[in-house]
Design a protein around this motif. Structure first.
Motif, PDB file in Angstrom:
ATOM      1  N   GLU A   1     111.707 -50.026  57.058  1.00 55.55           N
ATOM      2  CA  GLU A   1     112.196 -51.249  57.698  1.00 55.55           C
ATOM      3  C   GLU A   1     111.175 -51.765  58.715  1.00 55.55           C
ATOM      4  OE1 GLU A   1     114.989 -53.152  60.960  1.00 55.55           O
ATOM      5  OE2 GLU A   1     114.154 -51.154  61.070  1.00 55.55           O
TER       6      GLU A   1
ATOM      7  N   LEU B   1     120.867 -49.962  62.592  1.00 62.44           N
ATOM      8  CA  LEU B   1     120.244 -48.808  61.930  1.00 62.44           C
ATOM      9  C   LEU B   1     119.916 -47.724  62.956  1.00 62.44           C
ATOM     10  CD1 LEU B   1     119.075 -47.362  59.491  1.00 62.44           C
ATOM     11  CD2 LEU B   1     116.966 -48.707  59.792  1.00 62.44           C
TER      12      LEU B   1
ATOM     13  N   THR C   1     116.970 -60.448  61.830  1.00 61.55           N
ATOM     14  CA  THR C   1     116.755 -59.050  61.422  1.00 61.55           C
ATOM     15  C   THR C   1     117.084 -58.089  62.558  1.00 61.55           C
ATOM     16  OG1 THR C   1     114.414 -59.027  62.084  1.00 61.55           O
ATOM     17  CG2 THR C   1     114.915 -59.696  59.804  1.00 61.55           C
TER      18      THR C   1
ATOM     19  N   PHE D   1     126.224 -52.906  61.059  1.00 60.82           N
ATOM     20  CA  PHE D   1     125.182 -53.116  60.064  1.00 60.82           C
ATOM     21  C   PHE D   1     125.690 -54.042  58.960  1.00 60.82           C
ATOM     22  CE2 PHE D   1     122.530 -52.082  56.435  1.00 60.82           C
ATOM     23  CZ  PHE D   1     121.274 -52.051  56.998  1.00 60.82           C
TER      24      PHE D   1
ATOM     25  N   PHE E   1     124.796 -58.762  57.610  1.00 60.88           N
ATOM     26  CA  PHE E   1     124.364 -59.369  56.341  1.00 60.88           C
ATOM     27  C   PHE E   1     124.549 -60.877  56.323  1.00 60.88           C
ATOM     28  CE2 PHE E   1     124.791 -55.125  54.293  1.00 60.88           C
ATOM     29  CZ  PHE E   1     123.538 -55.081  53.709  1.00 60.88           C
TER      30      PHE E   1
ATOM     31  N   PHE F   1     120.255 -55.848  62.217  1.00 65.53           N
ATOM     32  CA  PHE F   1     120.028 -54.761  61.254  1.00 65.53           C
ATOM     33  C   PHE F   1     119.316 -53.598  61.933  1.00 65.53           C
ATOM     34  CE2 PHE F   1     119.923 -58.039  57.698  1.00 65.53           C
ATOM     35  CZ  PHE F   1     121.100 -57.606  57.120  1.00 65.53           C
ATOM     36  N   HIS F   2     118.256 -53.933  62.638  1.00 67.20           N
ATOM     37  CA  HIS F   2     117.431 -52.899  63.272  1.00 67.20           C
ATOM     38  C   HIS F   2     118.237 -52.118  64.318  1.00 67.20           C
ATOM     39  CE1 HIS F   2     113.859 -50.948  64.780  1.00 67.20           C
ATOM     40  NE2 HIS F   2     114.193 -51.327  66.003  1.00 67.20           N
TER      41      HIS F   2
ATOM     42  N   SER G   1     117.999 -53.366  53.229  1.00 70.12           N
ATOM     43  CA  SER G   1     119.300 -53.288  53.897  1.00 70.12           C
ATOM     44  C   SER G   1     120.379 -52.806  52.931  1.00 70.12           C
ATOM     45  CB  SER G   1     119.680 -54.655  54.472  1.00 70.12           C
ATOM     46  OG  SER G   1     118.725 -55.044  55.424  1.00 70.12           O
ATOM     47  N   TRP G   2     120.274 -53.243  51.673  1.00 70.42           N
ATOM     48  CA  TRP G   2     121.234 -52.774  50.670  1.00 70.42           C
ATOM     49  C   TRP G   2     121.074 -51.277  50.431  1.00 70.42           C
ATOM     50  CZ3 TRP G   2     119.605 -57.379  47.221  1.00 70.42           C
ATOM     51  CH2 TRP G   2     120.269 -58.533  47.659  1.00 70.42           C
TER      52      TRP G   2
END
Length: 180
Positions: A101, A141, A134, A155, A159, A137-138, A69-70
């Motif tokens: 990912e 993205l 998660t 996004f 975190f 994030f997905h 992710s970073w």
């Protein structure tokens, strides 16, 4: 007098045999209890070791997703700062990172299943919550790859809940290990 000596000797001998038999039964019972206790202690230690391994694997996978992710955030920041030559390069990098990912998510999902198997229920619930964390994030993205302007902020916003879910899992894991 000889008669009383015989009866005293017989009584003493009988008492000795009886005391020996009682002692033998007590020793047998004590040995059985000690063996049962040792078996229970070994079983508890094996369970603790098995859980510890499952928990560590999940934590490692979560950190892998965090690092990925970073990397995604770094690509986005570089693109925003104009350090990338073209949008196509950014999308190519995001596509590659999206594949990674998916791979990391598959590994994380497997680890969650192992934690569900190892238990206890509180650790399994925390592992499932970590897995669900998660999702933002997905989705963000995917939106970034589609060029949605608010996707990088979504996004970034994912975190904190992800790391909180990891922290919650670690606490549940510690509690489970101390109780086992």
């Amino acid at each position: 007098m000889a008669d009383s000596t015989f009866w005293i000797a017989a009584l003493t001998g009988g008492t000795a045999v009886l005391a020996s038999w009682v002692t033998s039964r007590g020793n047998t019972r004590a040995a059985r209890i000690q063996a049962d206790t040792a078996v229970l202690a070994q079983r508890a230690e094996r369970l603790r070791d098995s859980r510890r391994g499952a928990y560590l694997d999940l934590i490692e996978r979560a950190h892998g997703i965090g690092e990925l992710s970073w990397e995604i955030a770094a690509v986005q920041r570089a693109a925003k700062a104009g350090r990338r030559p073209a949008l196509r390069d950014e999308l190519d990098e995001l596509d590659e990172l999206a594949e990674r990912e998916r791979d990391e998510y598959g590994k994380l999902r497997r680890c969650v299943r192992v934690v569900e198997l190892e238990g206890p229920a509180a650790a399994a619930a925390a592992a499932n919550a970590l897995q669900k964390a998660t999702g933002p994030f997905h989705r963000a993205l995917g939106a970034m790859r589609s060029g949605e302007p608010e996707a990088p902020q979504r996004f970034h916003d994912a975190f904190r809940p992800f790391w909180q879910a990891l922290t919650d899992f670690v606490e549940a894991a510690k509690t489970a290990l101390h109780e086992a």
